[in-house]
Design a protein around this motif. Structure first.
Motif, PDB file in Angstrom:
ATOM      1  N   PHE A   1       0.826  -1.214   0.000  1.00  0.00           N
ATOM      2  CA  PHE A   1       0.000   0.000   0.000  1.00  0.00           C
ATOM      3  C   PHE A   1       0.860   1.263   0.000  1.00  0.00           C
ATOM      4  CE2 PHE A   1      -1.887   3.537   2.295  1.00  0.00           C
ATOM      5  CZ  PHE A   1      -3.066   3.728   1.596  1.00  0.00           C
ATOM      6  N   GLN A   2       1.801   1.370   0.947  1.00  0.00           N
ATOM      7  CA  GLN A   2       2.625   2.577   1.053  1.00  0.00           C
ATOM      8  C   GLN A   2       3.505   2.758  -0.184  1.00  0.00           C
ATOM      9  OE1 GLN A   2       2.286   4.811   3.699  1.00  0.00           O
ATOM     10  NE2 GLN A   2       3.427   6.116   2.272  1.00  0.00           N
ATOM     11  N   PHE A   3       4.043   1.652  -0.691  1.00  0.00           N
ATOM     12  CA  PHE A   3       4.882   1.714  -1.888  1.00  0.00           C
ATOM     13  C   PHE A   3       4.079   2.268  -3.072  1.00  0.00           C
ATOM     14  CE2 PHE A   3       6.424  -0.230  -5.819  1.00  0.00           C
ATOM     15  CZ  PHE A   3       7.781   0.054  -5.780  1.00  0.00           C
ATOM     16  N   THR A   4       2.844   1.795  -3.212  1.00  0.00           N
ATOM     17  CA  THR A   4       1.984   2.258  -4.306  1.00  0.00           C
ATOM     18  C   THR A   4       1.604   3.721  -4.109  1.00  0.00           C
ATOM     19  OG1 THR A   4       1.104   0.014  -4.429  1.00  0.00           O
ATOM     20  CG2 THR A   4      -0.088   1.696  -5.633  1.00  0.00           C
ATOM     21  N   PHE A   5       1.296   4.101  -2.881  1.00  0.00           N
ATOM     22  CA  PHE A   5       0.951   5.493  -2.574  1.00  0.00           C
ATOM     23  C   PHE A   5       2.118   6.427  -2.898  1.00  0.00           C
ATOM     24  CE2 PHE A   5       0.737   9.205   0.131  1.00  0.00           C
ATOM     25  CZ  PHE A   5      -0.592   9.592   0.055  1.00  0.00           C
TER      26      PHE A   5
ATOM     27  N   LEU B   1      -4.071  -4.309 -10.571  1.00  0.00           N
ATOM     28  CA  LEU B   1      -3.087  -5.342 -10.223  1.00  0.00           C
ATOM     29  C   LEU B   1      -3.771  -6.663  -9.879  1.00  0.00           C
ATOM     30  CD1 LEU B   1      -0.705  -3.116  -8.102  1.00  0.00           C
ATOM     31  CD2 LEU B   1      -0.020  -4.428 -10.124  1.00  0.00           C
ATOM     32  N   MET B   2      -4.925  -6.577  -9.212  1.00  0.00           N
ATOM     33  CA  MET B   2      -5.657  -7.796  -8.865  1.00  0.00           C
ATOM     34  C   MET B   2      -6.076  -8.558 -10.119  1.00  0.00           C
ATOM     35  SD  MET B   2      -8.830  -8.213  -6.188  1.00  0.00           S
ATOM     36  CE  MET B   2      -9.808  -6.959  -7.031  1.00  0.00           C
ATOM     37  N   ARG B   3      -6.365  -7.797 -11.208  1.00  0.00           N
ATOM     38  CA  ARG B   3      -6.798  -8.441 -12.454  1.00  0.00           C
ATOM     39  C   ARG B   3      -5.636  -8.913 -13.318  1.00  0.00           C
ATOM     40  NH1 ARG B   3     -10.224  -3.844 -12.431  1.00  0.00           N
ATOM     41  NH2 ARG B   3      -8.856  -2.868 -13.994  1.00  0.00           N
ATOM     42  N   CYS B   4      -4.517  -8.166 -13.274  1.00  0.00           N
ATOM     43  CA  CYS B   4      -3.478  -8.455 -14.266  1.00  0.00           C
ATOM     44  C   CYS B   4      -2.154  -8.956 -13.694  1.00  0.00           C
ATOM     45  CB  CYS B   4      -3.217  -7.213 -15.129  1.00  0.00           C
ATOM     46  SG  CYS B   4      -2.403  -5.861 -14.227  1.00  0.00           S
ATOM     47  N   LEU B   5      -2.030  -9.042 -12.368  1.00  0.00           N
ATOM     48  CA  LEU B   5      -0.760  -9.504 -11.802  1.00  0.00           C
ATOM     49  C   LEU B   5      -0.490 -10.939 -12.234  1.00  0.00           C
ATOM     50  CD1 LEU B   5       1.554  -8.593  -9.967  1.00  0.00           C
ATOM     51  CD2 LEU B   5       0.342  -9.632  -8.045  1.00  0.00           C
TER      52      LEU B   5
ATOM     53  N   LEU C   1       8.484  -7.844  -8.770  1.00  0.00           N
ATOM     54  CA  LEU C   1       7.181  -7.393  -8.295  1.00  0.00           C
ATOM     55  C   LEU C   1       7.181  -5.875  -8.094  1.00  0.00           C
ATOM     56  CD1 LEU C   1       4.336  -8.086  -7.364  1.00  0.00           C
ATOM     57  CD2 LEU C   1       5.255  -8.541  -5.073  1.00  0.00           C
ATOM     58  N   ASN C   2       8.260  -5.346  -7.492  1.00  0.00           N
ATOM     59  CA  ASN C   2       8.365  -3.892  -7.312  1.00  0.00           C
ATOM     60  C   ASN C   2       8.271  -3.164  -8.651  1.00  0.00           C
ATOM     61  OD1 ASN C   2       8.739  -4.359  -4.613  1.00  0.00           O
ATOM     62  ND2 ASN C   2      10.924  -3.856  -4.590  1.00  0.00           N
ATOM     63  N   ALA C   3       9.024  -3.657  -9.630  1.00  0.00           N
ATOM     64  CA  ALA C   3       9.040  -3.017 -10.943  1.00  0.00           C
ATOM     65  C   ALA C   3       7.665  -3.076 -11.596  1.00  0.00           C
ATOM     66  CB  ALA C   3      10.081  -3.694 -11.841  1.00  0.00           C
ATOM     67  N   PHE C   4       6.975  -4.211 -11.464  1.00  0.00           N
ATOM     68  CA  PHE C   4       5.653  -4.360 -12.082  1.00  0.00           C
ATOM     69  C   PHE C   4       4.638  -3.430 -11.422  1.00  0.00           C
ATOM     70  CE2 PHE C   4       1.569  -6.467 -12.821  1.00  0.00           C
ATOM     71  CZ  PHE C   4       1.644  -6.658 -14.195  1.00  0.00           C
ATOM     72  N   VAL C   5       4.658  -3.361 -10.094  1.00  0.00           N
ATOM     73  CA  VAL C   5       3.734  -2.482  -9.365  1.00  0.00           C
ATOM     74  C   VAL C   5       4.005  -1.019  -9.721  1.00  0.00           C
ATOM     75  CG1 VAL C   5       3.067  -1.648  -7.083  1.00  0.00           C
ATOM     76  CG2 VAL C   5       3.397  -4.095  -7.469  1.00  0.00           C
ATOM     77  N   ARG C   6       5.280  -0.657  -9.832  1.00  0.00           N
ATOM     78  CA  ARG C   6       5.635   0.728 -10.181  1.00  0.00           C
ATOM     79  C   ARG C   6       5.113   1.097 -11.568  1.00  0.00           C
ATOM     80  NH1 ARG C   6      10.658   0.217  -9.456  1.00  0.00           N
ATOM     81  NH2 ARG C   6      10.708   0.891  -7.277  1.00  0.00           N
TER      82      ARG C   6
END
Length: 199
Positions: free
Chosen positions: A46-50, A75-79, A88-93
């Motif tokens: 959460f904090q990383f995404t924020f 992310l819930m649909r495409c992770l 994972l960090n790179a994908f979320v970013r």
């Protein structure tokens, strides 16, 4: 002795491998629709995404929370299953920045649409400028109606800053006579202006 010095480094590698393995498993579980895995991911990221949303937009906290919510849904649909935490960090970013930039584009379009709908009001400074121009045009008309010599005297006095003595010498009159002619002309123009304002 050499093995003793290598032990901390080995422990770090082992821990990193354990972390990568954990997030690799989490990503695989999320990809299969595991809601419990996604809850773990949400709490951890959460904090990383924020922070990513804030860096991408520079906007207020509420805007960034909206972007986080939309990013998490995406992310819930495409992770997909990933190799570890760095992936994972790179994908979320990437996903969060994509959502943030989409939000900025939509917000820009919205602001332009609102601006087109709002009535265009004239700047008071522009209104004053137009009024001043009208007054100058009116004054020029009044001056053009004067005797040419008197118009020239007023021009010398107020545009070029000549003294009464200099003007008097130029036209062959006494300074008092020059001043009297100027004042009578200006009083006449002033009375005309007041008369038009009263109409």
């Amino acid at each position: 002795m050499s093995h003793a010095y290598q032990t901390p480094r080995c422990a770090e590698i082992s821990y990193a491998a354990s972390v990568d393995s954990h997030w690799s498993k989490i990503s695989r579980r999320i990809a299969t629709g595991d809601s419990a895995a996604f809850e773990q991911f949400f709490e951890a990221y959460f904090q990383f995404t924020f922070d990513t949303a804030r860096q991408a937009t520079g906007r207020d906290a509420q805007t960034c929370l909206d972007i986080v919510q939309e990013s998490m849904l995406k992310l819930m649909r495409c992770l997909k299953p990933l190799g570890g935490q760095n992936e994972l960090n790179a994908f979320v970013r990437v996903v969060t920045r994509s959502v943030a930039y989409d939000w900025l584009r939509k917000d820009t379009r919205r602001q332009r649409a609102v601006a087109r709908l709002e009535p265009q009001t004239q700047d008071p400074r522009d209104q004053r400028s137009l009024a001043d121009e009208e007054q100058l045009r009116w004054l020029e008309e009044q001056l053009r109606s004067l005797d040419p010599q008197l118009r020239q005297i007023i021009d010398w006095r107020y545009r070029w800053g000549w003294t009464l003595q200099a003007i008097a010498s130029k036209v062959g009159l006494q300074p008092g006579a020059v001043d009297g002619r100027i004042q009578r002309a200006l009083n006449k123009i002033r009375q005309q202006a007041e008369g038009e304002r009263d109409e």
